[in-house]
Design an enzyme around this catalytic site. Structure first.
Site, PDB file in Angstrom:
ATOM      1  N   ASP A 106      75.993  -6.056  25.632  1.00  0.00           N
ATOM      2  CA  ASP A 106      77.272  -6.794  25.695  1.00  0.00           C
ATOM      3  C   ASP A 106      77.119  -8.307  25.521  1.00  0.00           C
ATOM      4  OD1 ASP A 106      77.342  -6.050  29.260  1.00  0.00           O
ATOM      5  OD2 ASP A 106      76.364  -7.725  28.221  1.00  0.00           O
ATOM      6  N   ARG A 161      84.695  -0.712  21.697  1.00  0.00           N
ATOM      7  CA  ARG A 161      83.852  -1.345  22.732  1.00  0.00           C
ATOM      8  C   ARG A 161      83.643  -2.830  22.442  1.00  0.00           C
ATOM      9  NH1 ARG A 161      78.541   1.701  23.323  1.00  0.00           N
ATOM     10  NH2 ARG A 161      78.207   0.167  24.971  1.00  0.00           N
ATOM     11  N   HIS A 215      68.036  -3.167  24.088  1.00  0.00           N
ATOM     12  CA  HIS A 215      68.833  -2.158  23.373  1.00  0.00           C
ATOM     13  C   HIS A 215      69.731  -2.767  22.311  1.00  0.00           C
ATOM     14  CE1 HIS A 215      68.276   0.727  27.048  1.00  0.00           C
ATOM     15  NE2 HIS A 215      67.179   0.591  26.345  1.00  0.00           N
ATOM     16  N   SER A 254      70.750   2.790  36.536  1.00  0.00           N
ATOM     17  CA  SER A 254      70.478   4.085  37.167  1.00  0.00           C
ATOM     18  C   SER A 254      68.988   4.411  37.074  1.00  0.00           C
ATOM     19  CB  SER A 254      71.284   5.184  36.451  1.00  0.00           C
ATOM     20  OG  SER A 254      70.934   5.206  35.069  1.00  0.00           O
ATOM     21  N   TYR A 310      82.551   2.134  18.390  1.00  0.00           N
ATOM     22  CA  TYR A 310      81.904   0.846  18.667  1.00  0.00           C
ATOM     23  C   TYR A 310      82.880  -0.306  18.491  1.00  0.00           C
ATOM     24  CZ  TYR A 310      77.302   2.727  19.561  1.00  0.00           C
ATOM     25  OH  TYR A 310      76.265   3.385  20.163  1.00  0.00           O
ATOM     26  N   ASN A 331      71.947  -2.260  43.893  1.00  0.00           N
ATOM     27  CA  ASN A 331      72.794  -1.194  43.361  1.00  0.00           C
ATOM     28  C   ASN A 331      73.649  -0.618  44.496  1.00  0.00           C
ATOM     29  OD1 ASN A 331      73.803   1.247  42.170  1.00  0.00           O
ATOM     30  ND2 ASN A 331      72.050   1.276  40.784  1.00  0.00           N
ATOM     31  N   GLN A 368      69.134  -4.079  29.423  1.00  0.00           N
ATOM     32  CA  GLN A 368      69.451  -2.889  28.645  1.00  0.00           C
ATOM     33  C   GLN A 368      70.848  -3.021  28.028  1.00  0.00           C
ATOM     34  OE1 GLN A 368      68.097   0.850  30.993  1.00  0.00           O
ATOM     35  NE2 GLN A 368      68.217  -0.795  32.497  1.00  0.00           N
ATOM     36  N   ASN A 369      71.561  -4.063  28.447  1.00  0.00           N
ATOM     37  CA  ASN A 369      72.955  -4.225  28.030  1.00  0.00           C
ATOM     38  C   ASN A 369      73.055  -4.806  26.624  1.00  0.00           C
ATOM     39  OD1 ASN A 369      73.411  -3.286  30.560  1.00  0.00           O
ATOM     40  ND2 ASN A 369      73.971  -5.286  31.423  1.00  0.00           N
ATOM     41  N   HIS A 395      74.886   2.210  44.636  1.00  0.00           N
ATOM     42  CA  HIS A 395      74.626   3.641  44.764  1.00  0.00           C
ATOM     43  C   HIS A 395      73.131   3.918  44.595  1.00  0.00           C
ATOM     44  CE1 HIS A 395      78.929   3.803  44.185  1.00  0.00           C
ATOM     45  NE2 HIS A 395      78.813   3.272  42.968  1.00  0.00           N
TER      46      HIS A 395
HETATM   47  N1  APR Z   1      76.702  -3.908  40.629  1.00  0.00           N
HETATM   48  C1  APR Z   1      75.461  -3.351  40.560  1.00  0.00           C
HETATM   49  N2  APR Z   1      75.244  -2.062  40.147  1.00  0.00           N
HETATM   50  C2  APR Z   1      76.319  -1.321  39.836  1.00  0.00           C
HETATM   51  C3  APR Z   1      77.644  -1.827  39.910  1.00  0.00           C
HETATM   52  C4  APR Z   1      77.801  -3.186  40.327  1.00  0.00           C
HETATM   53  N3  APR Z   1      79.004  -3.742  40.410  1.00  0.00           N
HETATM   54  N4  APR Z   1      78.503  -0.838  39.522  1.00  0.00           N
HETATM   55  C5  APR Z   1      77.733   0.254  39.218  1.00  0.00           C
HETATM   56  N5  APR Z   1      76.427  -0.042  39.412  1.00  0.00           N
HETATM   57  C6  APR Z   1      75.264   0.824  39.174  1.00  0.00           C
HETATM   58  C7  APR Z   1      75.523   2.308  39.250  1.00  0.00           C
HETATM   59  O1  APR Z   1      75.391   2.788  40.564  1.00  0.00           O
HETATM   60  C8  APR Z   1      74.454   2.883  38.321  1.00  0.00           C
HETATM   61  O2  APR Z   1      73.269   3.171  39.041  1.00  0.00           O
HETATM   62  O3  APR Z   1      74.866   0.588  37.833  1.00  0.00           O
HETATM   63  C9  APR Z   1      74.174   1.736  37.344  1.00  0.00           C
HETATM   64  C10 APR Z   1      74.630   1.989  35.913  1.00  0.00           C
HETATM   65  O4  APR Z   1      73.841   3.034  35.408  1.00  0.00           O
HETATM   66  P1  APR Z   1      74.087   3.605  33.930  1.00  0.00           P
HETATM   67  O5  APR Z   1      75.523   3.792  33.724  1.00  0.00           O
HETATM   68  O6  APR Z   1      73.185   4.753  33.781  1.00  0.00           O
HETATM   69  O7  APR Z   1      73.646   2.401  32.985  1.00  0.00           O
HETATM   70  P2  APR Z   1      72.175   1.935  32.579  1.00  0.00           P
HETATM   71  O8  APR Z   1      71.183   2.202  33.660  1.00  0.00           O
HETATM   72  O9  APR Z   1      72.267   0.560  32.085  1.00  0.00           O
HETATM   73  O10 APR Z   1      71.881   2.923  31.341  1.00  0.00           O
HETATM   74  C11 APR Z   1      70.712   2.745  30.617  1.00  0.00           C
HETATM   75  O11 APR Z   1      71.439   4.284  28.939  1.00  0.00           O
HETATM   76  O12 APR Z   1      73.317   5.011  27.944  1.00  0.00           O
HETATM   77  C12 APR Z   1      72.166   4.316  27.729  1.00  0.00           C
HETATM   78  O13 APR Z   1      71.615   2.605  26.201  1.00  0.00           O
HETATM   79  C13 APR Z   1      72.420   2.894  27.300  1.00  0.00           C
HETATM   80  O14 APR Z   1      71.441   0.841  28.117  1.00  0.00           O
HETATM   81  C14 APR Z   1      71.974   2.080  28.505  1.00  0.00           C
HETATM   82  C15 APR Z   1      70.939   2.969  29.141  1.00  0.00           C
END
Ligand code: APR
Length: 244
Positions: free
Chosen positions: A106, A71, A121, A192, A68, A213, A103-104, A215
């Protein structure tokens, strides 16, 4: 501006109440790695159960604390991106019309100037006691270390984030559910949709749901419109005042 972006920008103009649910992708263009993006995501390199659970911390406090710390240092060096700034600017122009639910951990929405951010979170820049603090913990400076500890009972300081298997902060979750239930429009940005209860907010949204998103995500099926693009590129287009 593509047809879909134009349409959503129109929905933004007409919406009385907007909820914005953000995830790690919101901060990707600031240089903060996401969790699940293949190769680049934190969980591609580290095992969440070894680093983001209470058991993991009790089993190896120094390793978790150090992870941590790395990060935190990285996050302290980055800046909010055009997406965070567009959201905060919209909120300044239209007070009490947009609620940020993130959920961030940061703090970049907050650093961009967004008021009343519901951080589901927690916040990586803050610590708290691992176990319920006794008088000794609260009346004495913790002993420095990785992690710092109570000099008397050994209680450890831990990052004030929500680990897997832990409950979300009740006040923030309730306010987030209320924002979802009263919104005319929910923008789901950079998540995601893999983690509940946060992802569930998009499924209880009263208004239209728009996913931003680059993806495919697990919330695309809940969306009225899916915009395949990034937060820093699309949010300024959606939230900036159009002509007229
Ligand atoms: N702009 C928009 N979306 C983006 C970008 C971007 N520049 N780059 C990546 N992404 C998308 C990816 O395609 C993915 O679907 O952001 C998503 C990130 O997903 P995760 O990595 O799963 O993050 P998140 O959904 O915030 O995770 C949820 O899981 O690990 C735990 O507590 C942690 O808060 C987190 C929670």
């Amino acid at each position: 501006m593509s047809g879909d972006v134009e349409q959503v920008a129109g929905w933004v103009r007409d919406a009385r109440q907007i909820a914005l649910l953000s995830g790690a992708g919101m901060s990707a263009e600031s240089g903060v790695p996401t969790f699940r993006d293949a190769q680049t995501g934190l969980w591609a390199k580290f095992r969440p159960e070894e680093l983001a659970t209470e058991d993991a911390f009790r089993a190896n406090p120094q390793m978790v604390w150090d992870w941590y710390a790395v990060r935190r240092e990285m996050i302290a060096k980055v800046e909010p991106n055009a997406g965070h700034l567009a959201v905060a600017a919209f909120q300044r122009r239209h007070p009490n019309r947009l609620t940020v639910v993130t959920q961030n951990v940061d703090g970049l929405h907050q650093r961009a100037g967004s008021p009343g951010v519901l951080a589901l979170h927690g916040n990586i820049a803050q610590d708290k006691w691992l176990d319920a603090p006794g008088d000794c913990c609260t009346h004495m400076e913790p002993v420095a270390g990785r992690p710092p500890r109570c000099a008397k009972c050994g209680n450890m300081r831990r990052p004030a984030v929500v680990w897997f298997g832990e409950m979300l902060p009740a006040r923030e979750l309730q306010a987030a559910e209320e924002a979802a239930r009263r919104c005319d429009l929910m923008l789901v940005v950079g998540t995601s949709g893999a983690v509940y209860p946060a992802a569930g907010l998009a499924r209880i949204a009263r208004g239209k749901v728009v996913v931003v998103n680059p993806h495919a995500s697990e919330l695309d099926d809940a969306a009225d419109v899916v915009l395949r693009g990034t937060a820093a590129a699309l949010l300024p287009q959606l939230l900036e005042e159009g002509p007229g």
